[in-house]
Every structure is written in structure tokens, then in C-alpha cells.
Design an enzyme around this catalytic site. Structure first.
Site, PDB file in Angstrom:
ATOM      1  N   HIS A 168      39.859  45.502  39.255  1.00 23.18           N
ATOM      2  CA  HIS A 168      38.602  45.895  39.903  1.00 23.18           C
ATOM      3  C   HIS A 168      38.004  44.724  40.656  1.00 23.18           C
ATOM      4  CE1 HIS A 168      37.116  44.243  36.109  1.00 23.18           C
ATOM      5  NE2 HIS A 168      35.864  44.322  36.497  1.00 23.18           N
ATOM      6  N   HIS A 217      35.182  42.972  40.601  1.00 22.11           N
ATOM      7  CA  HIS A 217      34.239  41.953  40.109  1.00 22.11           C
ATOM      8  C   HIS A 217      34.795  40.543  40.307  1.00 22.11           C
ATOM      9  CE1 HIS A 217      31.686  44.714  37.295  1.00 22.11           C
ATOM     10  NE2 HIS A 217      31.243  44.697  38.533  1.00 22.11           N
ATOM     11  N   ASP A 273      34.799  37.867  38.622  1.00 22.26           N
ATOM     12  CA  ASP A 273      35.535  37.175  37.550  1.00 22.26           C
ATOM     13  C   ASP A 273      36.955  37.728  37.382  1.00 22.26           C
ATOM     14  OD1 ASP A 273      34.125  39.510  36.452  1.00 22.26           O
ATOM     15  OD2 ASP A 273      34.831  38.849  34.484  1.00 22.26           O
ATOM     16  N   HIS A 310      32.880  51.384  34.423  1.00 21.23           N
ATOM     17  CA  HIS A 310      32.408  49.990  34.554  1.00 21.23           C
ATOM     18  C   HIS A 310      32.178  49.706  36.046  1.00 21.23           C
ATOM     19  CE1 HIS A 310      32.264  45.653  33.776  1.00 21.23           C
ATOM     20  NE2 HIS A 310      33.222  45.463  34.665  1.00 21.23           N
ATOM     21  N   ASP A 367      38.402  45.920  32.605  1.00 17.41           N
ATOM     22  CA  ASP A 367      37.131  45.939  31.883  1.00 17.41           C
ATOM     23  C   ASP A 367      36.754  47.360  31.476  1.00 17.41           C
ATOM     24  OD1 ASP A 367      36.988  43.218  32.152  1.00 17.41           O
ATOM     25  OD2 ASP A 367      35.249  43.194  33.485  1.00 17.41           O
ATOM     26  N   HIS A 381      38.814  40.640  28.854  1.00 14.46           N
ATOM     27  CA  HIS A 381      37.957  39.662  28.163  1.00 14.46           C
ATOM     28  C   HIS A 381      38.227  39.540  26.668  1.00 14.46           C
ATOM     29  CE1 HIS A 381      35.054  38.982  31.505  1.00 14.46           C
ATOM     30  NE2 HIS A 381      35.373  40.222  31.838  1.00 14.46           N
TER      31      HIS A 381
HETATM   32 FE    FE Z   1      35.025  41.136  33.806  1.00 15.49          FE
HETATM   33 ZN    ZN Z   2      34.066  43.595  35.395  1.00 14.49          ZN
END
Ligand code: FE
Ligand code: ZN
Length: 260
Positions: free
Chosen positions: A60, A62, A64, A118, A137, A176
Site C-alpha cells: 500500500h 503509506h 513507511d 486500512h 497493514d 509491523h
Molecule cells: Fe505501516
Molecule cells: Zn500503513
């Protein structure tokens, strides 16, 4: 299986609590990276393993998860796959995928499973031949991603899709290392779940030794992760929500976690 015999997976921490994941096939020299939180961490992992990166799969948009993408792509020349929905947001995508697409990365057939909630673009990647998935995520061990772009019902339907598509013996990697905090929260939902109690103990042992708690498996998550267990009568009962829909129970659990 011949394919599994020649596969190695290397997982390492990037940034603070993001995972880097490399899947390598010895016979063909194929190496797949899942997300690029940090280019330097990947370059170091590639140097340590001696693997040459061939493919990058993005879950995705994002930062990070894509922050190191430009630099890693430029240094390795790997082909980048990601969600069609983020084609505008992620400049480095070479190929885009939609829900249910299969792509070929060397000997690996990889299935893109759209799991929005998310973010709307979120893809979970599944490689049936080596019983491995990367859920970004969307699904964490003992948790799930915070719902930013979709709504909670959408997230529940994405988790239900993973429950249908991924067999119990699938090794699950994700974005994560959040498992220790997730375990504490999960025990507030199902304090009497014996499988959860023992997983929480295992997680705390692993973390105190500085070891990762991932990969997990779908079987373990089905037995312990309250977000995946929203359809279980025992979970509804534990929350005083007998007779409520799984989506309602999920929404209650996600709301409690948001406020925890
Ligand atoms: Fe993330
Ligand atoms: Zn994310």
C-alpha cells in the site's frame, strides 16, 4: 516440494517497527522484496545474503512502506508491482494489479488479494506454492491495521476474505512488529482463551530476547486474534454482544483498540 526446498525467507526490522521481507529462490536466483520502508536496510540485507533483487511487491501507499522504493529500485533494477489503485501515488510502479490477479515472479506464482480498510489500495500477497502470505497493514499478529481510508465493515470483510483464502498452514508475514501490545489488548477481549494465553507468553519470551514474533500462521491467528474471531460466538458472548453480527462485533473490538 522441490520449490519449497529451494526457497529461503529473510526478515529484518526497518525504521522502528516495520519489517523488511525477502523471499529467495536458490535455483532461479529470484529474490522478492515486500515493501521498502528503508532502502539502506534492504541493501544491507541483500549484501549479507548475497541475493540479487529481482522483484519488489508493494502492499500500500503509506510512506513507511514505500519510502525506500525509489532508491532501491534505482540501485537494483528490480521490477515493481503494486496496487492499480495507487498508480498515481506510487511513481515507481512498473506493473499494477487488481484483486485476484496472478503475477509470475521467477518460479513463484503470486496472487494479489485486495484487502481494503486500512487504505483503499491495500493488497495482500499470497504465494500458495510455498504457503506464504504478506498481509501488509491489514492483518497483524493478534491485531489488524487501523482503519484510515475505508470503514470498519470493509476491514471486516477483508479479514473474512483472508480467512477464506489462506489455509491454516500459511506462514503470515506483515508490515509491523506490533504483537506485544496487540497481545495485551487481545487478552482484554478474551482473557480466558488458553491458546491466546500461551501465544502471549511466547510473544513476551521472544520480545525479551529481542526476537521477532513474525511470521505467524493463519491457524494460530484464527485461534488467538480477536479481530479474526469476531464471528465466534464465544467472542460475542465475552463482549455481551450475543446475537450481533460479526461485523458489529468486529467494529466494537476495533473501536476499543482505537481508544485503548
Ligand atoms: Fe505501516
Ligand atoms: Zn500503513
Amino acid at each position: 516440494m522441490a520449490l519449497s526446498d529451494s526457497t529461503e525467507i529473510h526478515q529484518f526490522i526497518c525504521l522502528d517497527d516495520n519489517f523488511g521481507v525477502l523471499v529467495h529462490d536458490r535455483d532461479s536466483g529470484t529474490t522478492i522484496a515486500f515493501d521498502v520502508p528503508h532502502a539502506g536496510a534492504y541493501e544491507q540485507a541483500l549484501e549479507e545474503t548475497g541475493w540479487k533483487l529481482t522483484h519488489i511487491l508493494i502492499t500500500h501507499h503509506h510512506w513507511d512502506h514505500v519510502q525506500g522504493l525509489g532508491e532501491l529500485k534505482q540501485k537494483t533494477g528490480a521490477t515493481v508491482y503494486g496496487p492499480a489503485r495507487s498508480a498515481q501515488k506510487i511513481a515507481q510502479l512498473d506493473r499494477t494489479v487488481e484483486d485476484g490477479d496472478h503475477i509470475l515472479c521467477g518460479p513463484y506464482e503470486v496472487k494479489a488479494i485486495s484487502t481494503p480498510g486500512h487504505t483503499l489500495d491495500q493488497i495482500s500477497w499470497y504465494i500458495p506454492s510455498i504457503k506464504m502470505a504478506h498481509t501488509g497493514d491489514t492483518l497483524f499478529s493478534l491485531g489488524c491495521g487501523r482503519v484510515f481510508e475505508g470503514d470498519k465493515e470493509m476491514m471486516w470483510s477483508s479479514l473474512s476474505k483472508l480467512l477464506r483464502e489462506l489455509p491454516d498452514d500459511t506462514a503470515v508475514y506483515c508490515g509491523h512488529e506490533y504483537t506485544e501490545a496487540n497481545a495485551r489488548f487481545s487478552l482484554t477481549i478474551e482473557p480466558d482463551n488458553a491458546d491466546l494465553q500461551s501465544r502471549a507468553q511466547e510473544v513476551s519470551n521472544l520480545r525479551s530476547q529481542g526476537k521477532p514474533t513474525l511470521p505467524t500462521s493463519m491457524g494460530v491467528e484464527k485461534a488467538t486474534n480477536p479481530f479474526l474471531r469476531a464471528a465466534e460466538a464465544s467472542v460475542a458472548t465475552a463482549l455481551g454482544m450475543e446475537g450481533k453480527s460479526a461485523a458489529d462485533v468486529f467494529t466494537e473490538i476495533r473501536t476499543r483498540k482505537d481508544n485503548a
